[in-house]
Design a protein around this motif. Structure first.
Motif, PDB file in Angstrom:
ATOM      1  N   GLU A   1       0.944  -1.109   0.158  1.00  0.00           N
ATOM      2  CA  GLU A   1       0.157   0.138  -0.021  1.00  0.00           C
ATOM      3  C   GLU A   1       0.750   1.396   0.133  1.00  0.00           C
ATOM      4  OE1 GLU A   1      -3.399   0.295  -0.289  1.00  0.00           O
ATOM      5  OE2 GLU A   1      -3.270  -2.025  -0.637  1.00  0.00           O
ATOM      6  N   PRO A   2       0.629   2.501  -0.886  1.00  0.00           N
ATOM      7  CA  PRO A   2       1.272   3.469  -0.721  1.00  0.00           C
ATOM      8  C   PRO A   2       0.687   4.324   0.135  1.00  0.00           C
ATOM      9  CG  PRO A   2      -0.453   3.415  -2.579  1.00  0.00           C
ATOM     10  CD  PRO A   2      -0.387   2.232  -1.887  1.00  0.00           C
ATOM     11  N   ILE A   3       1.829   5.300   0.877  1.00  0.00           N
ATOM     12  CA  ILE A   3       1.338   6.074   1.871  1.00  0.00           C
ATOM     13  C   ILE A   3       2.206   7.501   1.455  1.00  0.00           C
ATOM     14  CG2 ILE A   3       0.800   4.554   3.879  1.00  0.00           C
ATOM     15  CD1 ILE A   3       3.690   5.429   4.748  1.00  0.00           C
ATOM     16  N   ILE A   4       1.477   8.551   1.925  1.00  0.00           N
ATOM     17  CA  ILE A   4       2.170   9.992   1.686  1.00  0.00           C
ATOM     18  C   ILE A   4       2.493  10.325   3.178  1.00  0.00           C
ATOM     19  CG2 ILE A   4       1.957  12.459   1.365  1.00  0.00           C
ATOM     20  CD1 ILE A   4       1.796  10.817  -1.204  1.00  0.00           C
ATOM     21  N   ILE A   5       3.598  10.663   3.452  1.00  0.00           N
ATOM     22  CA  ILE A   5       4.336  11.516   4.506  1.00  0.00           C
ATOM     23  C   ILE A   5       4.741  13.124   4.139  1.00  0.00           C
ATOM     24  CG2 ILE A   5       5.860  11.499   6.741  1.00  0.00           C
ATOM     25  CD1 ILE A   5       6.133   8.519   5.858  1.00  0.00           C
ATOM     26  N   VAL A   6       4.045  13.869   4.752  1.00  0.00           N
ATOM     27  CA  VAL A   6       4.289  15.327   4.653  1.00  0.00           C
ATOM     28  C   VAL A   6       5.184  15.885   5.739  1.00  0.00           C
ATOM     29  CG1 VAL A   6       3.436  17.606   4.205  1.00  0.00           C
ATOM     30  CG2 VAL A   6       2.100  15.455   3.711  1.00  0.00           C
ATOM     31  N   VAL A   7       6.437  16.293   5.489  1.00  0.00           N
ATOM     32  CA  VAL A   7       7.421  16.765   6.480  1.00  0.00           C
ATOM     33  C   VAL A   7       7.739  17.969   5.918  1.00  0.00           C
ATOM     34  CG1 VAL A   7       8.234  14.371   6.669  1.00  0.00           C
ATOM     35  CG2 VAL A   7       9.260  15.913   4.951  1.00  0.00           C
ATOM     36  N   ALA A   8       8.302  19.016   7.006  1.00  0.00           N
ATOM     37  CA  ALA A   8       8.836  20.272   6.522  1.00  0.00           C
ATOM     38  C   ALA A   8      10.120  20.132   5.874  1.00  0.00           C
ATOM     39  CB  ALA A   8       9.336  20.828   8.299  1.00  0.00           C
ATOM     40  N   GLY A   9      10.286  20.888   4.968  1.00  0.00           N
ATOM     41  CA  GLY A   9      11.222  21.413   4.068  1.00  0.00           C
ATOM     42  C   GLY A   9      12.787  20.960   4.545  1.00  0.00           C
ATOM     43  N   ASP A  10      13.041  21.284   5.581  1.00  0.00           N
ATOM     44  CA  ASP A  10      14.217  21.034   6.002  1.00  0.00           C
ATOM     45  C   ASP A  10      14.599  19.703   6.811  1.00  0.00           C
ATOM     46  OD1 ASP A  10      12.900  21.902   8.362  1.00  0.00           O
ATOM     47  OD2 ASP A  10      14.326  23.232   9.209  1.00  0.00           O
ATOM     48  N   ALA A  11      13.429  18.861   6.819  1.00  0.00           N
ATOM     49  CA  ALA A  11      13.673  17.705   7.364  1.00  0.00           C
ATOM     50  C   ALA A  11      13.779  16.406   6.557  1.00  0.00           C
ATOM     51  CB  ALA A  11      12.266  17.264   8.327  1.00  0.00           C
ATOM     52  N   LYS A  12      14.471  15.519   7.024  1.00  0.00           N
ATOM     53  CA  LYS A  12      14.612  14.197   6.282  1.00  0.00           C
ATOM     54  C   LYS A  12      13.895  13.024   6.968  1.00  0.00           C
ATOM     55  CE  LYS A  12      19.018  15.145   4.111  1.00  0.00           C
ATOM     56  NZ  LYS A  12      18.710  16.675   3.733  1.00  0.00           N
TER      57      LYS A  12
ATOM     58  N   PHE B   1       9.187   6.841  -9.715  1.00  0.00           N
ATOM     59  CA  PHE B   1       8.606   7.771 -10.455  1.00  0.00           C
ATOM     60  C   PHE B   1       7.229   7.149 -10.874  1.00  0.00           C
ATOM     61  CE2 PHE B   1       7.077  10.161 -14.105  1.00  0.00           C
ATOM     62  CZ  PHE B   1       7.243  11.716 -13.874  1.00  0.00           C
ATOM     63  N   GLU B   2       7.211   6.239 -11.674  1.00  0.00           N
ATOM     64  CA  GLU B   2       6.365   5.340 -12.146  1.00  0.00           C
ATOM     65  C   GLU B   2       5.400   4.777 -11.164  1.00  0.00           C
ATOM     66  OE1 GLU B   2       3.925   4.621 -15.034  1.00  0.00           O
ATOM     67  OE2 GLU B   2       5.524   5.498 -15.350  1.00  0.00           O
ATOM     68  N   GLU B   3       5.883   4.356 -10.017  1.00  0.00           N
ATOM     69  CA  GLU B   3       4.827   3.954  -8.982  1.00  0.00           C
ATOM     70  C   GLU B   3       4.160   5.213  -8.365  1.00  0.00           C
ATOM     71  OE1 GLU B   3       6.931   0.165  -6.755  1.00  0.00           O
ATOM     72  OE2 GLU B   3       7.638   2.094  -6.437  1.00  0.00           O
ATOM     73  N   ALA B   4       4.620   6.321  -8.136  1.00  0.00           N
ATOM     74  CA  ALA B   4       3.900   7.556  -7.735  1.00  0.00           C
ATOM     75  C   ALA B   4       3.044   7.785  -8.686  1.00  0.00           C
ATOM     76  CB  ALA B   4       4.949   8.630  -7.357  1.00  0.00           C
ATOM     77  N   HIS B   5       3.383   7.989  -9.857  1.00  0.00           N
ATOM     78  CA  HIS B   5       2.222   8.287 -10.954  1.00  0.00           C
ATOM     79  C   HIS B   5       1.025   7.595 -10.955  1.00  0.00           C
ATOM     80  CE1 HIS B   5       1.089   9.814 -14.850  1.00  0.00           C
ATOM     81  NE2 HIS B   5       0.754   8.684 -15.245  1.00  0.00           N
ATOM     82  N   THR B   6       1.417   6.105 -11.058  1.00  0.00           N
ATOM     83  CA  THR B   6       0.259   5.249 -11.053  1.00  0.00           C
ATOM     84  C   THR B   6      -0.577   5.172  -9.479  1.00  0.00           C
ATOM     85  OG1 THR B   6       1.913   3.955 -12.662  1.00  0.00           O
ATOM     86  CG2 THR B   6      -0.373   2.679 -11.637  1.00  0.00           C
ATOM     87  N   MET B   7       0.215   4.898  -8.564  1.00  0.00           N
ATOM     88  CA  MET B   7      -0.489   4.677  -7.345  1.00  0.00           C
ATOM     89  C   MET B   7      -1.097   5.832  -6.483  1.00  0.00           C
ATOM     90  SD  MET B   7       2.358   1.887  -5.891  1.00  0.00           S
ATOM     91  CE  MET B   7       1.352   0.754  -4.824  1.00  0.00           C
ATOM     92  N   ILE B   8      -0.372   6.954  -6.759  1.00  0.00           N
ATOM     93  CA  ILE B   8      -0.624   8.189  -6.145  1.00  0.00           C
ATOM     94  C   ILE B   8      -1.675   9.187  -6.840  1.00  0.00           C
ATOM     95  CG2 ILE B   8       0.158  10.449  -5.072  1.00  0.00           C
ATOM     96  CD1 ILE B   8       1.131   7.713  -3.372  1.00  0.00           C
ATOM     97  N   GLY B   9      -1.178   9.071  -8.271  1.00  0.00           N
ATOM     98  CA  GLY B   9      -2.085   9.869  -9.070  1.00  0.00           C
ATOM     99  C   GLY B   9      -1.406  11.222  -9.339  1.00  0.00           C
TER     100      GLY B   9
END
Length: 163
Positions: free
Chosen positions: A54-65, A84-92
């Motif tokens: 399953e794909p997930i998104i984690i949103v972090v601050a720009g200065d964080a890793k 890139f291809e998985e993000a395009h296909t799975m996330i949209g």
């Protein structure tokens, strides 16, 4: 186009007119900071990973890793970014425009506490030349399939910056 999906998604909240589009790329934290006119830390960087299948998104601050050990403690698996291809296909959304908005139902969103230092942050809005300014409360409210706030990032705390 992905930004159109996000614009349509935002219509239900009446915030579609808050999307800012730029004549320049905002595909990286550095480019987005220049385009928006803020410090890079305030760019809300949306990163796509795979937990199991399953794909997930984690949103972090720009200065964080993403910290691998914190990630593993939270998700019980090794951090594995989507291609890139998985993000395009799975996330949209394509990398550079990945965001936590207008996502398929199976894509869960997590927000990292590194963002909570700021009054407002600037996530992408579905393209590599867009952003929207949101408070952390709005980011939580408008993110598709929001699950929880997490602590999986490093490099943003004052004690980490000095090390």
């Amino acid at each position: 186009m992905s930004i159109q999906k996000v614009r349509e998604y935002f219509k239900q909240f009446g915030i579609e007119d808050r999307i800012r589009e730029f004549d320049v790329s905002s595909a990286t934290v550095e480019l987005a900071a220049v385009a928006v006119g803020v410090e890079g830390a305030r760019i809300a960087k949306s990163m796509s990973f795979k937990v199991g299948e399953e794909p997930i998104i984690i949103v972090v601050a720009g200065d964080a890793k993403v910290d691998n050990s914190r990630y593993k403690a939270q998700f019980h698996t090794k951090a594995k970014m989507l291609t890139f291809e998985e993000a395009h296909t799975m996330i949209g959304h394509d990398p550079g425009g990945v965001c936590s908005f207008a996502l398929p139902d199976n894509v869960k969103t997590y927000l990292d506490i590194s963002l909570k230092r700021f009054e407002t942050v600037f996530p992408a809005a579905g393209s590599s030349n867009s952003a929207i300014e949101l408070t952390c409360e709005e980011l939580e409210k408008y993110s598709s399939n929001f699950v929880s706030w997490v602590d999986v990032a490093k490099g943003w705390r004052p004690e980490e910056k000095e090390a």
